[in-house]
Design a protein around this motif. Structure first.
Motif, PDB file in Angstrom:
ATOM      1  N   THR A 173     -10.555   9.391  -0.778  1.00 31.03           N
ATOM      2  CA  THR A 173      -9.504   8.651  -1.470  1.00 31.03           C
ATOM      3  C   THR A 173      -8.498   9.541  -2.185  1.00 31.03           C
ATOM      4  N   LEU A 174      -8.964  10.403  -3.083  1.00 35.08           N
ATOM      5  CA  LEU A 174      -8.053  11.203  -3.896  1.00 35.08           C
ATOM      6  C   LEU A 174      -7.301  12.231  -3.061  1.00 35.08           C
ATOM      7  N   ASP A 175      -7.906  12.650  -1.940  1.00 34.68           N
ATOM      8  CA  ASP A 175      -7.232  13.601  -1.046  1.00 34.68           C
ATOM      9  C   ASP A 175      -5.802  13.154  -0.773  1.00 34.68           C
ATOM     10  N   ILE A 176      -5.660  11.896  -0.421  1.00 31.04           N
ATOM     11  CA  ILE A 176      -4.344  11.389  -0.031  1.00 31.04           C
ATOM     12  C   ILE A 176      -3.615  10.734  -1.188  1.00 31.04           C
ATOM     13  N   MET A 177      -4.343  10.010  -2.038  1.00 29.74           N
ATOM     14  CA  MET A 177      -3.683   9.246  -3.090  1.00 29.74           C
ATOM     15  C   MET A 177      -3.145  10.136  -4.211  1.00 29.74           C
ATOM     16  N   GLY A 178      -3.785  11.289  -4.450  1.00 24.93           N
ATOM     17  CA  GLY A 178      -3.260  12.212  -5.452  1.00 24.93           C
ATOM     18  C   GLY A 178      -1.882  12.728  -5.054  1.00 24.93           C
ATOM     19  N   PRO A 179      -1.754  13.329  -3.871  1.00 24.77           N
ATOM     20  CA  PRO A 179      -0.433  13.758  -3.405  1.00 24.77           C
ATOM     21  C   PRO A 179       0.568  12.619  -3.273  1.00 24.77           C
ATOM     22  N   VAL A 180       0.114  11.452  -2.797  1.00 27.42           N
ATOM     23  CA  VAL A 180       1.024  10.304  -2.665  1.00 27.42           C
ATOM     24  C   VAL A 180       1.580   9.906  -4.026  1.00 27.42           C
ATOM     25  N   GLU A 181       0.744   9.951  -5.055  1.00 29.11           N
ATOM     26  CA  GLU A 181       1.206   9.644  -6.410  1.00 29.11           C
ATOM     27  C   GLU A 181       2.299  10.617  -6.839  1.00 29.11           C
ATOM     28  N   LEU A 182       2.087  11.901  -6.592  1.00 26.40           N
ATOM     29  CA  LEU A 182       3.062  12.913  -7.011  1.00 26.40           C
ATOM     30  C   LEU A 182       4.362  12.807  -6.229  1.00 26.40           C
ATOM     31  N   PHE A 183       4.269  12.652  -4.920  1.00 27.33           N
ATOM     32  CA  PHE A 183       5.479  12.459  -4.129  1.00 27.33           C
ATOM     33  C   PHE A 183       6.185  11.166  -4.540  1.00 27.33           C
ATOM     34  N   GLY A 184       5.389  10.152  -4.852  1.00 32.20           N
ATOM     35  CA  GLY A 184       5.948   8.858  -5.225  1.00 32.20           C
ATOM     36  C   GLY A 184       6.713   8.875  -6.539  1.00 32.20           C
ATOM     37  N   LEU A 185       6.431   9.860  -7.379  1.00 30.43           N
ATOM     38  CA  LEU A 185       7.179   9.999  -8.629  1.00 30.43           C
ATOM     39  C   LEU A 185       8.593  10.507  -8.379  1.00 30.43           C
ATOM     40  N   LEU A 186       8.831  10.990  -7.171  1.00 31.91           N
ATOM     41  CA  LEU A 186      10.116  11.598  -6.825  1.00 31.91           C
ATOM     42  C   LEU A 186      10.749  10.860  -5.650  1.00 31.91           C
ATOM     43  N   GLN A 187      10.953   9.561  -5.837  1.00 36.40           N
ATOM     44  CA  GLN A 187      11.449   8.742  -4.734  1.00 36.40           C
ATOM     45  C   GLN A 187      12.868   9.103  -4.316  1.00 36.40           C
ATOM     46  N   GLN A 188      13.588   9.803  -5.185  1.00 34.59           N
ATOM     47  CA  GLN A 188      14.921  10.263  -4.785  1.00 34.59           C
ATOM     48  C   GLN A 188      14.834  11.411  -3.792  1.00 34.59           C
ATOM     49  N   HIS A 189      13.658  12.067  -3.749  1.00 32.84           N
ATOM     50  CA  HIS A 189      13.463  13.206  -2.847  1.00 32.84           C
ATOM     51  C   HIS A 189      12.564  12.891  -1.660  1.00 32.84           C
ATOM     52  N   TYR A 190      11.560  12.010  -1.852  1.00 32.02           N
ATOM     53  CA  TYR A 190      10.560  11.774  -0.820  1.00 32.02           C
ATOM     54  C   TYR A 190      10.310  10.280  -0.602  1.00 32.02           C
ATOM     55  N   GLN A 191      10.072   9.928   0.640  1.00 32.84           N
ATOM     56  CA  GLN A 191       9.694   8.562   1.003  1.00 32.84           C
ATOM     57  C   GLN A 191       8.367   8.615   1.730  1.00 32.84           C
ATOM     58  N   VAL A 192       7.331   7.998   1.154  1.00 32.90           N
ATOM     59  CA  VAL A 192       5.978   8.090   1.695  1.00 32.90           C
ATOM     60  C   VAL A 192       5.610   6.846   2.498  1.00 32.90           C
ATOM     61  N   GLN A 193       4.983   7.062   3.642  1.00 30.82           N
ATOM     62  CA  GLN A 193       4.453   5.963   4.450  1.00 30.82           C
ATOM     63  C   GLN A 193       3.095   6.387   4.996  1.00 30.82           C
ATOM     64  N   LEU A 194       2.151   5.452   5.006  1.00 34.85           N
ATOM     65  CA  LEU A 194       0.809   5.723   5.511  1.00 34.85           C
ATOM     66  C   LEU A 194       0.697   5.333   6.981  1.00 34.85           C
ATOM     67  N   TYR A 195       0.048   6.207   7.753  1.00 37.80           N
ATOM     68  CA  TYR A 195      -0.129   5.984   9.185  1.00 37.80           C
ATOM     69  C   TYR A 195      -1.582   6.217   9.588  1.00 37.80           C
ATOM     70  N   SER A 196      -1.996   5.490  10.619  1.00 37.58           N
ATOM     71  CA  SER A 196      -3.296   5.741  11.245  1.00 37.58           C
ATOM     72  C   SER A 196      -3.103   5.692  12.751  1.00 37.58           C
ATOM     73  N   LEU A 197      -4.115   6.078  13.499  1.00 44.03           N
ATOM     74  CA  LEU A 197      -3.988   6.185  14.949  1.00 44.03           C
ATOM     75  C   LEU A 197      -3.449   4.897  15.573  1.00 44.03           C
ATOM     76  N   ASN A 198      -4.060   3.764  15.209  1.00 43.65           N
ATOM     77  CA  ASN A 198      -3.674   2.487  15.818  1.00 43.65           C
ATOM     78  C   ASN A 198      -2.994   1.528  14.850  1.00 43.65           C
ATOM     79  N   GLY A 199      -2.806   1.944  13.601  1.00 43.87           N
ATOM     80  CA  GLY A 199      -2.176   1.076  12.615  1.00 43.87           C
ATOM     81  C   GLY A 199      -3.126   0.010  12.096  1.00 43.87           C
ATOM     82  N   GLY A 200      -2.620  -0.862  11.227  1.00 42.57           N
ATOM     83  CA  GLY A 200      -3.431  -1.935  10.668  1.00 42.57           C
ATOM     84  C   GLY A 200      -4.183  -1.501   9.427  1.00 42.57           C
ATOM     85  N   LEU A 201      -5.199  -2.288   9.075  1.00 38.66           N
ATOM     86  CA  LEU A 201      -5.971  -2.008   7.872  1.00 38.66           C
ATOM     87  C   LEU A 201      -6.954  -0.866   8.107  1.00 38.66           C
ATOM     88  N   VAL A 202      -7.007   0.055   7.148  1.00 36.47           N
ATOM     89  CA  VAL A 202      -7.941   1.179   7.198  1.00 36.47           C
ATOM     90  C   VAL A 202      -8.677   1.230   5.868  1.00 36.47           C
TER      91      VAL A 202
END
Length: 203
Positions: free
Chosen positions: A15-44
């Motif tokens: 969990t924290l592997d991805i959510m920690g960096p996503v939180e930090l990038f998310g604080l800088l929405q003027q610089h970064y736009q975050v989207q989550l992806y998986s092999l086939n999409g949908g709920l993971v």
């Protein structure tokens, strides 16, 4: 225009592997736009059973500024056997300007061969595993994170936040990185050589 951060997830990711960096990038929405992806999409579901909605790899639109973010987790020990996933991950990493891995996410890249001859690190509790997986990678045992070309690799879990702040520092400047850490109330270990979880054997 914000830079796209393509965050890769898979069943039982740490969990924290991805959510920690996503939180930090998310604080800088003027610089970064975050989207989550998986092999086939949908709920993971993450390691803790929390479901998140993702888009499929096929919906990922790459450009010459794209950032690929890859987490780890115990599940990577099995995921390295999934050739379809590895082939697509390799293609996406090839097309990205930067590739950031957290924890055993580096083992996934190592399994594709992309880290051959590249300095990298990983979770210290899994370090023997990643070394045996691909001995052509220049594995760095004592490192909170490592930068080699377009590849940023970090040690375990929370180290991903230190690495992400280092990446923000490198691309947006020290002031932005420090303000980001302050807003998150996170004590940033800004020295990659300070790795308290590395068990250094005496000569």
């Amino acid at each position: 225009m914000p830079i796209s951060v393509h965050a890769v997830v898979f069943e039982d990711f740490e969990t924290l592997d991805i959510m920690g960096p996503v939180e930090l990038f998310g604080l800088l929405q003027q610089h970064y736009q975050v989207q989550l992806y998986s092999l086939n999409g949908g709920l993971v579901s993450n390691k803790h059973g929390v479901c998140i909605q993702t888009k499929s790899f096929s919906e990922m639109h790459m450009n010459d500024q794209s950032i690929l973010l890859v987490p780890g987790g115990i599940v990577t020990f099995e995921l390295i056997k999934n050739q379809q996933f590895l082939d697509q991950l390799k293609t996406l990493a090839d097309q990205s300007k930067y590739v950031l891995t957290i924890c055993t996410g580096s083992s996934l890249l190592a399994a594709t061969g992309l880290l051959n001859g590249v300095k990298a690190t990983s979770n210290k509790m899994a370090f023997e595993f990643v070394q045996k997986l691909n001995d052509q990678v220049l594995w760095q045992a004592q490192a909170r994170w490592v930068i080699d070309g377009k590849f940023y690799t970090s040690s375990g879990v929370s180290a991903g936040m230190d690495m992400t702040l280092a990446f923000i520092h490198d691309t947006q400047g020290e002031k932005v990185a420090q303000l980001c850490a302050e807003e998150a109330e996170y004590i940033w270990n800004s020295n990659p050589n300070v790795d308290p979880f590395c068990k250094v054997k005496a000569d």
